[in-house]
Motif scaffolding. Structure first.
Motif, PDB file in Angstrom:
ATOM      1  N   GLU A   1      -1.001 -26.581 -27.097  1.00  0.00           N
ATOM      2  CA  GLU A   1      -0.362 -27.717 -26.434  1.00  0.00           C
ATOM      3  C   GLU A   1       1.058 -27.449 -25.924  1.00  0.00           C
ATOM      4  N   ALA A   2       1.777 -26.573 -26.600  1.00  0.00           N
ATOM      5  CA  ALA A   2       3.195 -26.396 -26.265  1.00  0.00           C
ATOM      6  C   ALA A   2       3.474 -25.100 -25.517  1.00  0.00           C
ATOM      7  N   SER A   3       3.148 -23.982 -26.123  1.00  0.00           N
ATOM      8  CA  SER A   3       3.481 -22.697 -25.503  1.00  0.00           C
ATOM      9  C   SER A   3       2.605 -21.599 -26.083  1.00  0.00           C
TER      10      SER A   3
ATOM     11  N   ASP B   1      10.874 -30.332 -36.975  1.00  0.00           N
ATOM     12  CA  ASP B   1      10.008 -30.787 -35.881  1.00  0.00           C
ATOM     13  C   ASP B   1      10.511 -30.232 -34.552  1.00  0.00           C
ATOM     14  N   THR B   2       9.567 -29.793 -33.721  1.00  0.00           N
ATOM     15  CA  THR B   2       9.962 -29.278 -32.405  1.00  0.00           C
ATOM     16  C   THR B   2       9.255 -29.980 -31.255  1.00  0.00           C
ATOM     17  N   ASP B   3       8.011 -30.397 -31.473  1.00  0.00           N
ATOM     18  CA  ASP B   3       7.236 -31.015 -30.397  1.00  0.00           C
ATOM     19  C   ASP B   3       6.459 -32.222 -30.926  1.00  0.00           C
ATOM     20  N   PRO B   4       6.182 -33.192 -30.061  1.00  0.00           N
ATOM     21  CA  PRO B   4       5.539 -34.451 -30.494  1.00  0.00           C
ATOM     22  C   PRO B   4       4.020 -34.349 -30.628  1.00  0.00           C
ATOM     23  N   PHE B   5       3.537 -33.301 -31.275  1.00  0.00           N
ATOM     24  CA  PHE B   5       2.094 -33.141 -31.473  1.00  0.00           C
ATOM     25  C   PHE B   5       1.793 -33.222 -32.965  1.00  0.00           C
ATOM     26  N   GLU B   6       0.765 -33.972 -33.322  1.00  0.00           N
ATOM     27  CA  GLU B   6       0.431 -34.167 -34.730  1.00  0.00           C
ATOM     28  C   GLU B   6      -0.784 -33.343 -35.135  1.00  0.00           C
TER      29      GLU B   6
ATOM     30  N   GLU C   1      -0.973 -26.015 -37.430  1.00  0.00           N
ATOM     31  CA  GLU C   1       0.234 -26.257 -36.627  1.00  0.00           C
ATOM     32  C   GLU C   1       0.414 -25.166 -35.580  1.00  0.00           C
TER      33      GLU C   1
ATOM     34  N   GLY D   1      14.935 -24.072 -33.955  1.00  0.00           N
ATOM     35  CA  GLY D   1      14.810 -23.402 -32.664  1.00  0.00           C
ATOM     36  C   GLY D   1      15.845 -22.334 -32.350  1.00  0.00           C
TER      37      GLY D   1
ATOM     38  N   TYR E   1       0.393 -25.717 -31.542  1.00  0.00           N
ATOM     39  CA  TYR E   1       1.547 -25.297 -30.737  1.00  0.00           C
ATOM     40  C   TYR E   1       1.101 -24.329 -29.644  1.00  0.00           C
TER      41      TYR E   1
END
Length: 246
Positions: free
Chosen positions: A206-208, A234-239, A199, A155, A203
């Motif tokens: 779900e994330a940004s 790893d940055t976010d808890p998404f699989e 991925e 990050g 991301y």
């Protein structure tokens, strides 16, 4: 660098006397404060017994102290005749080939430091990216047994900026060639480009969101042709759904 060293660096520059007095006083006061801080730290009342910030005079000094490697003078000379980008490539190659390092340094250690120092030069030693934005630099093997270079990004690389982040891979490829490593062969084990795209879309969803939407075909083309593996932490808890176990 001592207080006298700092003052001697500017003594040869033509400037009014009051400018020289101003910078001399700045230097003197800085080192006085530094000494007081060192005395306070030596009591061990704080969690650390040392002063973490270091006093640096210029870009070369900052990069040298950031990575604890004696390259200030050669870098200073390079910067006199080259831009920071060319200087970064020249110096990173020298480090990758073992210059400025202990003889027992492994190839992986040389390459790791080479990439970090190169990025530090490009970012002028003022961001955390070279230290924490690069998680690790590893030598891995393709399916045919040839060795390639892998750079794992974290990050804090954001602090370097988009162009400089991309230049990191350029520097990595430059030092890869210097030591004779093979190119990264995407998809030689599995659908790596498909995993990358999945991925990215997760991301994005779900994330940004991103400022610019990149087509899957463009991502596949770029990743498939990278000579160095672009990895990450790893940055976010998404699989992922379709590319697990890779």
């Amino acid at each position: 660098m001592s207080e006298n060293d700092a003052i001697s660096r500017i003594s040869g520059i033509k400037m009014p006397d009051y400018y020289l007095d101003y910078y001399s006083n700045l230097s003197k006061d800085t080192y006085t404060i530094f000494e007081h801080a060192a005395m306070a730290k030596s009591t061990l009342v704080d969690s650390s017994g040392i002063i973490e910030p270091k006093i640096a005079f210029d870009l070369a000094d900052r990069v040298s102290k950031m990575h604890d490697i004696d390259i200030a003078e050669p870098l200073r000379e390079l910067l006199k005749i080259n831009g920071k980008e060319i200087s970064a490539l020249i110096l990173s190659k020298e480090i990758a080939l073992g210059k400025y390092l202990q003889k027992d340094a492994t190839l992986e250690e040389k390459l790791d430091l080479a990439v970090r120092v190169g990025l530090a030069i490009v970012t002028e030693g003022v961001t955390i990216a070279p230290l924490q934005g690069i998680s690790e630099v590893k030598i891995k093997k393709n399916k045919d047994g040839s060795e390639y270079l892998s750079v794992s990004i974290a990050g804090p690389m954001r602090s370097a900026g988009g162009t400089e982040s991309a230049v990191t891979i350029l520097i990595a490829d430059h030092v890869r060639k210097a030591v004779g490593l093979s190119k990264y062969q995407a998809n030689c084990f599995d659908d790596e480009t498909g995993r990358f795209i999945e991925e990215l879309r997760i991301y994005e969803r779900e994330a940004s969101s991103f400022q610019f939407h990149i087509l899957d075909e463009d991502i596949e083309h770029v990743i498939s042709n990278l000579p160095v593996e672009l990895n990450g932490v790893d940055t976010d808890p998404f699989e992922v759904v379709n590319h697990k176990g890779m």
